[in-house]
Design a protein around this motif. Structure first.
Motif, PDB file in Angstrom:
ATOM      1  N   HIS A 143       0.966  -1.367   0.004  1.00 54.87           N
ATOM      2  CA  HIS A 143       0.155  -0.064  -0.019  1.00 54.87           C
ATOM      3  C   HIS A 143       0.723   1.233   0.009  1.00 54.87           C
ATOM      4  CE1 HIS A 143      -3.528   2.522   0.608  1.00 54.87           C
ATOM      5  NE2 HIS A 143      -2.865   2.949   1.836  1.00 54.87           N
ATOM      6  N   ARG A 144       2.030   1.137   0.825  1.00 53.61           N
ATOM      7  CA  ARG A 144       2.884   2.503   0.851  1.00 53.61           C
ATOM      8  C   ARG A 144       3.340   2.664  -0.515  1.00 53.61           C
ATOM      9  NH1 ARG A 144       7.411   1.474   4.939  1.00 53.61           N
ATOM     10  NH2 ARG A 144       5.311   1.502   6.522  1.00 53.61           N
ATOM     11  N   ALA A 145       4.032   1.480  -0.967  1.00 55.36           N
ATOM     12  CA  ALA A 145       4.444   1.648  -2.509  1.00 55.36           C
ATOM     13  C   ALA A 145       3.470   2.144  -3.442  1.00 55.36           C
ATOM     14  CB  ALA A 145       5.187   0.343  -2.821  1.00 55.36           C
ATOM     15  N   ARG A 146       2.415   1.675  -3.419  1.00 57.62           N
ATOM     16  CA  ARG A 146       1.383   2.034  -4.427  1.00 57.62           C
ATOM     17  C   ARG A 146       0.917   3.699  -4.094  1.00 57.62           C
ATOM     18  NH1 ARG A 146       2.200  -1.187  -8.507  1.00 57.62           N
ATOM     19  NH2 ARG A 146       1.725  -3.266  -7.919  1.00 57.62           N
ATOM     20  N   LEU A 147       1.015   4.117  -2.872  1.00 60.24           N
ATOM     21  CA  LEU A 147       0.919   5.306  -2.512  1.00 60.24           C
ATOM     22  C   LEU A 147       2.026   6.232  -3.073  1.00 60.24           C
ATOM     23  CD1 LEU A 147      -0.525   5.506   1.070  1.00 60.24           C
ATOM     24  CD2 LEU A 147      -1.907   5.913  -1.064  1.00 60.24           C
ATOM     25  N   LEU A 148       3.084   5.894  -2.956  1.00 57.17           N
ATOM     26  CA  LEU A 148       4.260   6.425  -3.544  1.00 57.17           C
ATOM     27  C   LEU A 148       4.419   6.560  -5.047  1.00 57.17           C
ATOM     28  CD1 LEU A 148       7.165   7.725  -3.212  1.00 57.17           C
ATOM     29  CD2 LEU A 148       8.077   5.591  -3.271  1.00 57.17           C
ATOM     30  N   GLN A 149       3.914   5.382  -5.791  1.00 61.66           N
ATOM     31  CA  GLN A 149       3.775   5.692  -7.266  1.00 61.66           C
ATOM     32  C   GLN A 149       2.510   6.566  -7.585  1.00 61.66           C
ATOM     33  OE1 GLN A 149       2.940   1.734  -8.417  1.00 61.66           O
ATOM     34  NE2 GLN A 149       5.029   1.046  -8.312  1.00 61.66           N
ATOM     35  N   LEU A 150       1.437   6.558  -6.757  1.00 63.81           N
ATOM     36  CA  LEU A 150       0.470   7.649  -6.972  1.00 63.81           C
ATOM     37  C   LEU A 150       0.811   9.153  -6.991  1.00 63.81           C
ATOM     38  CD1 LEU A 150      -2.954   5.965  -5.720  1.00 63.81           C
ATOM     39  CD2 LEU A 150      -2.173   6.195  -8.066  1.00 63.81           C
ATOM     40  N   GLU A 151       1.846   9.260  -5.870  1.00 74.17           N
ATOM     41  CA  GLU A 151       2.006  10.638  -5.708  1.00 74.17           C
ATOM     42  C   GLU A 151       3.097  10.990  -6.858  1.00 74.17           C
ATOM     43  OE1 GLU A 151       2.871  14.335  -3.920  1.00 74.17           O
ATOM     44  OE2 GLU A 151       1.339  12.956  -3.767  1.00 74.17           O
ATOM     45  N   GLN A 152       3.851  10.022  -7.414  1.00 68.68           N
ATOM     46  CA  GLN A 152       4.822  10.328  -8.483  1.00 68.68           C
ATOM     47  C   GLN A 152       4.210  10.712  -9.664  1.00 68.68           C
ATOM     48  OE1 GLN A 152       7.441   6.858  -8.204  1.00 68.68           O
ATOM     49  NE2 GLN A 152       8.692   7.789  -6.737  1.00 68.68           N
ATOM     50  N   THR A 153       3.083   9.941 -10.072  1.00 68.34           N
ATOM     51  CA  THR A 153       2.320   9.959 -11.067  1.00 68.34           C
ATOM     52  C   THR A 153       1.683  11.259 -11.062  1.00 68.34           C
ATOM     53  OG1 THR A 153       1.821   7.553 -11.321  1.00 68.34           O
ATOM     54  CG2 THR A 153       0.245   9.418 -12.589  1.00 68.34           C
ATOM     55  N   ARG A 154       1.112  11.854  -9.784  1.00 71.97           N
ATOM     56  CA  ARG A 154       0.542  13.073  -9.731  1.00 71.97           C
ATOM     57  C   ARG A 154       1.522  14.435  -9.970  1.00 71.97           C
ATOM     58  NH1 ARG A 154       0.391  17.207  -6.236  1.00 71.97           N
ATOM     59  NH2 ARG A 154       1.594  16.289  -5.095  1.00 71.97           N
ATOM     60  N   LEU A 155       2.751  13.764  -9.422  1.00 66.31           N
ATOM     61  CA  LEU A 155       4.040  15.019  -9.729  1.00 66.31           C
ATOM     62  C   LEU A 155       4.383  15.084 -11.252  1.00 66.31           C
ATOM     63  CD1 LEU A 155       6.241  14.499  -6.761  1.00 66.31           C
ATOM     64  CD2 LEU A 155       4.763  16.264  -7.194  1.00 66.31           C
ATOM     65  N   ALA A 156       4.153  13.896 -11.673  1.00 61.93           N
ATOM     66  CA  ALA A 156       4.551  14.049 -13.075  1.00 61.93           C
ATOM     67  C   ALA A 156       3.534  14.473 -14.024  1.00 61.93           C
ATOM     68  CB  ALA A 156       4.659  12.599 -13.765  1.00 61.93           C
ATOM     69  N   GLU A 157       2.463  14.464 -13.595  1.00 59.39           N
ATOM     70  CA  GLU A 157       1.124  15.013 -14.467  1.00 59.39           C
ATOM     71  C   GLU A 157       1.067  16.678 -14.239  1.00 59.39           C
ATOM     72  OE1 GLU A 157      -2.272  13.343 -13.079  1.00 59.39           O
ATOM     73  OE2 GLU A 157      -2.022  11.477 -14.290  1.00 59.39           O
ATOM     74  N   GLN A 158       1.686  17.118 -12.881  1.00 61.92           N
ATOM     75  CA  GLN A 158       1.727  18.369 -12.649  1.00 61.92           C
ATOM     76  C   GLN A 158       2.812  18.968 -13.297  1.00 61.92           C
ATOM     77  OE1 GLN A 158       2.883  19.321  -8.473  1.00 61.92           O
ATOM     78  NE2 GLN A 158       2.266  21.517  -8.667  1.00 61.92           N
ATOM     79  N   ARG A 159       4.009  18.304 -13.262  1.00 67.10           N
ATOM     80  CA  ARG A 159       4.959  19.051 -14.352  1.00 67.10           C
ATOM     81  C   ARG A 159       4.798  18.835 -15.650  1.00 67.10           C
ATOM     82  NH1 ARG A 159       8.064  15.645 -10.484  1.00 67.10           N
ATOM     83  NH2 ARG A 159       8.276  13.963 -12.136  1.00 67.10           N
ATOM     84  N   LEU A 160       3.912  18.161 -16.226  1.00 70.97           N
ATOM     85  CA  LEU A 160       3.628  18.151 -17.578  1.00 70.97           C
ATOM     86  C   LEU A 160       2.532  19.345 -17.887  1.00 70.97           C
ATOM     87  CD1 LEU A 160       3.376  16.776 -20.242  1.00 70.97           C
ATOM     88  CD2 LEU A 160       1.486  15.465 -19.663  1.00 70.97           C
ATOM     89  N   HIS A 161       1.698  19.584 -16.751  1.00 72.89           N
ATOM     90  CA  HIS A 161       0.908  20.573 -16.973  1.00 72.89           C
ATOM     91  C   HIS A 161       1.688  22.305 -17.116  1.00 72.89           C
ATOM     92  CE1 HIS A 161      -2.444  23.509 -16.459  1.00 72.89           C
ATOM     93  NE2 HIS A 161      -1.635  23.786 -15.425  1.00 72.89           N
TER      94      HIS A 161
END
Length: 354
Positions: A143-161
């Motif tokens: 669960h902790r690893a998946r949360l980290l992946q979701l956070e990294q995905t969110r940051l990547a989407e933010q940087r893309l924006h």
């Protein structure tokens, strides 16, 4: 926690028989409690050895008549700890200890069934508690690893924006500045004031764009990336989930480029998550080997994943990362789950040009 369990075991073994009416002899229950409690101080390092030694000490005291308590409950902490990493061996040690105790006492069938049944029930409770703890730890790490992946995905989407915003700012600025520069060039001879005004406007637009770009680029700075040194954290998490992990870094890994180091970390992370989520493994081996040309990453467990193995998003993303660096990825889900990635340490020209 180790000290608390040692004290609790020492007090319980010392006072338990006395509370049931047995005589309190210092060379009996108290001495056994000190020995069993002292062995528990090493339970994190050699859990199975601590259980075996504790069982042998208990058998010795029972056989000599110095202790008349149970055969399983004095070993509760040692049984639970060993069951976290070696459930089969722990169950076998408990059953053998109990079988020896019932056979040595020479009880009748009814009494042996009654006393042995209670002891066997307590053994089952310890094994079940350890299994529940093991599954919970695995779920928590996943669960902790998946949360980290979701956070990294969110940051990547933010940087893309933000990257798109930067593109719009640059495109708008170049267009506006170009128009006013054309006006200034056209009016430079006939209307110097108009040319001056156009240049001032272009300069103002440029200054505003510079301020906007500084703000955007500041937000685009990457957070600290994981590298090979972070694999030790994955090893600790896997061990906390009940896996026996052997980590074998070879050669000099300090000079590995950041891109290869990050990809190696992601390969190990996804392999560990896959083992925790899909496999019944209890052993995991992580190998890193750096040659003059390649970094070889190999993660192998002893679980059984062949019957229901499917390639999910995590493994697909792992393959994409490795391929982007010009490497190769091999996944074997036959007897156990094995992942091997070979990452070239030289620049991958096709990846750079793309």
């Amino acid at each position: 926690m180790d000290l608390a369990l040692a004290l609790l075991t020492g007090v319980g073994v010392s006072a338990g028989p006395a509370m049931m009416g047995a005589p309190l002899l210092w060379h009996g229950g108290p001495a056994l409690g000190i020995l069993l409690g002292g062995l528990l101080l090493a339970r994190r390092y050699r859990p199975l050895l601590v259980l075996v030694l504790s069982a042998l000490v208990l058998i010795g005291y029972q056989s000599s008549g110095l202790f008349e308590g149970g055969w399983i409950w004095p070993l509760s902490a040692a049984l639970f700890t060993a069951s976290l990493t070696r459930p089969g061996w722990a169950a076998g040690a408990g059953v053998l200890t109990l079988a020896y105790g019932v056979g040595w006492q020479g009880l009748g069938a009814t009494e042996a069934l009654a006393r042995g049944g209670v002891e066997l029930l307590w053994l089952a409770v310890m094994l079940a508690a350890a299994s529940a703890t093991r599954q919970y730890n695995r779920w928590r790490i996943e669960h902790r690893a998946r949360l980290l992946q979701l956070e990294q995905t969110r940051l990547a989407e933010q940087r893309l924006h933000i990257s798109r915003e930067v593109h719009d700012v640059v495109a708008h600025t170049l267009a506006v500045v170009g128009v006013h520069l054309n006006v200034a060039v056209a009016a430079l001879d006939d209307s110097p004031e108009e040319a001056r005004a156009a240049l001032h406007t272009a300069l103002a637009v440029r200054n505003q764009a510079t301020r906007d770009l500084k703000a955007f680029v500041g937000e685009l700075r990457d957070p600290p990336q994981q590298g090979l040194e972070s694999i030790a954290d994955l090893v600790a998490q896997a061990r906390a989930a009940g896996l026996e992990v052997r980590y074998e870094p070879e050669d000099d890994l300090t000079a590995i480029p950041a891109a290869q180091a990050l990809t190696a970390y992601r390969v190990v992370q996804e392999a560990v998550i896959n083992t925790l989520r899909h496999s019944d493994a209890d052993r995991l081996t992580i190998q890193l080997q750096a040659t003059t040309r390649d970094l070889v990453v190999k993660v192998v467990d002893n679980g059984s994943t062949a019957t229901d193995f499917t390639t999910g998003h995590g493994l697909t993303g792992m393959g994409e990362r490795v391929t982007a660096l010009g490497g190769t990825l091999h996944i074997d889900a036959g007897r156990g789950f094995a992942v091997q990635a070979v990452l070239p340490l030289t620049a991958h020209l096709s990846g750079l040009t793309s």
